[in-house]
Write an enzyme that holds these catalytic residues in place. Structure first.
Site, mmCIF file in Angstrom:
data_model
loop_
_atom_site.group_PDB
_atom_site.id
_atom_site.type_symbol
_atom_site.label_atom_id
_atom_site.label_comp_id
_atom_site.label_asym_id
_atom_site.label_seq_id
_atom_site.Cartn_x
_atom_site.Cartn_y
_atom_site.Cartn_z
ATOM 1 N N HIS A 1 0.174 2.387 -5.793
ATOM 2 C CA HIS A 1 -0.713 1.265 -6.332
ATOM 3 C C HIS A 1 0.260 0.091 -6.319
ATOM 4 O O HIS A 1 1.259 0.030 -5.913
ATOM 5 C CB HIS A 1 -0.816 1.643 -7.909
ATOM 6 C CG HIS A 1 0.132 1.512 -8.697
ATOM 7 N ND1 HIS A 1 1.047 2.632 -8.717
ATOM 8 C CD2 HIS A 1 0.532 0.616 -9.722
ATOM 9 C CE1 HIS A 1 2.142 2.326 -9.879
ATOM 10 N NE2 HIS A 1 1.738 1.251 -10.218
ATOM 11 N N HIS B 1 0.455 -4.123 -8.240
ATOM 12 C CA HIS B 1 0.308 -4.878 -9.186
ATOM 13 C C HIS B 1 0.457 -6.541 -8.620
ATOM 14 O O HIS B 1 1.543 -6.697 -8.076
ATOM 15 C CB HIS B 1 0.920 -4.803 -10.422
ATOM 16 C CG HIS B 1 0.929 -3.501 -11.140
ATOM 17 N ND1 HIS B 1 -0.096 -3.099 -11.779
ATOM 18 C CD2 HIS B 1 1.959 -2.493 -11.271
ATOM 19 C CE1 HIS B 1 0.009 -1.873 -12.300
ATOM 20 N NE2 HIS B 1 1.223 -1.512 -11.943
ATOM 21 N N TYR C 1 10.123 -3.820 -2.588
ATOM 22 C CA TYR C 1 8.437 -4.493 -2.763
ATOM 23 C C TYR C 1 8.236 -5.254 -3.698
ATOM 24 O O TYR C 1 7.273 -4.961 -4.256
ATOM 25 C CB TYR C 1 7.490 -3.419 -2.088
ATOM 26 C CG TYR C 1 8.206 -2.457 -0.969
ATOM 27 C CD1 TYR C 1 8.397 -3.026 0.320
ATOM 28 C CD2 TYR C 1 8.359 -1.134 -1.076
ATOM 29 C CE1 TYR C 1 9.200 -2.372 1.307
ATOM 30 C CE2 TYR C 1 8.963 -0.331 -0.188
ATOM 31 C CZ TYR C 1 9.169 -0.722 1.247
ATOM 32 O OH TYR C 1 9.799 0.020 1.859
#
Length: 164
Positions: free
Chosen positions: A58, A60, A146
């Site tokens: 996932h 954000h 990342y």
């Protein structure tokens, strides 16, 4: 079912997007493909990435849209489809998705929240940067490759040992 989205031209928004199969690690495994998809969309539909973290399953992000522009759904649709099209086919695609010519890479929906003020912004930026620690990927936020935390550290906004 109809989902209500907050459309505020020039607004700042927090997003969470996940893979359809959360046991996969496609986002970090194919980080170059994801980055290229972001670049292509930003070139045609500009926006500012205030903060972002990409985890295996996932991501954000906090985005700030240009004045007069509220179309983040278009941007996410293009990023998601651009990423998916460049992945090798690996997944079984359910009939409901095949009928819509979709891959089964991403969850169809995503979470969005309009940032209301500076305190709300700071809380979400901190959440983004701490997320790899929260999920046990690293013991210090700066150790996750990342993440926009590296830009914040370079700019002196936070110390290198923040979140550790």
């Amino acid at each position: 079912m109809h989902y209500r989205r907050a459309f505020v031209p020039g607004g700042t928004f927090f997003f969470t997007l996940g893979l359809a199969d959360r046991s996969q690690s496609l986002l970090t495994k194919h980080i170059d493909v994801l980055r290229a998809s972001f670049r292509r969309v930003k070139a045609r539909h500009p926006f500012e990435i205030v903060a972002q973290v990409v985890l295996p399953d996932h991501l954000h992000a906090v985005w700030r849209l240009p004045e007069g522009d509220a179309d983040y759904p278009l941007r996410w649709a293009l990023i998601k489809s651009g990423f998916s099209r460049r992945l090798p086919a690996y997944e079984a695609i359910p009939l409901s998705r095949r009928r819509k010519r979709e891959r089964a890479v991403w969850q169809r929906r995503y979470w969005e929240h309009r940032i209301r003020d500076e305190e709300d912004l700071q809380r979400h930026v901190d959440y983004i940067h701490f997320n790899p620690v929260k999920h046990g990927h690293v013991s210090r936020a700066a150790d996750w490759p990342y993440s926009s935390i590296h830009r914040y550290i370079r700019n002196g906004a936070i110390p290198a040992d923040w979140g550790g």
